[in-house]
Design a protein around this motif. Sequence first.
Motif: not given
Length: 286
Positions: A31-36, A80-81, A83-86
């Motif tokens: 959506g409006k959130r960009g990627g990392v 965000a990072v 949560r992704r690592l978990v």
Amino acid sequence: MEERELRAVSRWEWERILLRARLGGLIPARGKRGGVAASTIRVVALVFASHADANTGGRIWPGDATVAVEAEVGIQVVQAVRRRLVALGLLLRVRARSRSHHEGDEYQLTLPIDLLEHIEILSPEVVRTSAAALYAARRGARRPANDTPTPAHPRAGVGVPPEPSDGADNGHRGGSNGSADQHRGDSDGGTVGDPAARDTSPGPATNNTNPIPLDSRADVTTSHARASAKRPQLIRCAPHGIAGQPRADGRSPCAICRVLDDRAHGKLRPAYRDPVSDLARLRHRP
């Protein structure tokens, strides 16, 4: 949902795996959130690992704000990072800590057995091969001033022609006089090992293929002599210790002396206090 098998690892082992992991596209844009970016994910993950125990990989409880400051990213990126690592099994929350005391949850560095099914991990051999290819592409062919590529020197045992055998082919070189290998096919018949045959120039031997002409050496020596002769001589002021070049108007090269001289002749100058005079008055004060 079947529980995944996670293995607690040390900080060193965890960082080795993370550095070889390909993290591109791990957190895509929504959506409006960009990627990392992969580099940002790696930096945030390494900041988390920096707070872990070196041997056990546990006792990680920095707040998201602390990680954001150390990684120079926003708090939303850290969340965000994390949560992704978990979700990948690289971090395990072992205990929830008090929010009222501004303490973060406690985490443990882990490695799941099915990590290769989710992200790509480069082997050490692939890392070395890729690094060598990047170095070779970056280095390229060296070109001297005449734009002629400099051939690379062959390593020992790589691309070197084999030594000649002791067979019949090594007996003669086919010179005009039909002599053996120790002679060349020259008119004088000098031997290969003879120094006189190797160096026919009467002058002294030198390794410099582009010697500097004598007139150029004289010009260089003359230019250095002229430069040293043109160097001005500095004059140091005894009362104030300031050195300067001689002036065309004949005045003192010391700026303080010029100011005091102007004040003595009644010229309007900005207010100035001589530090030497002030120090002398302080010493003679009763």
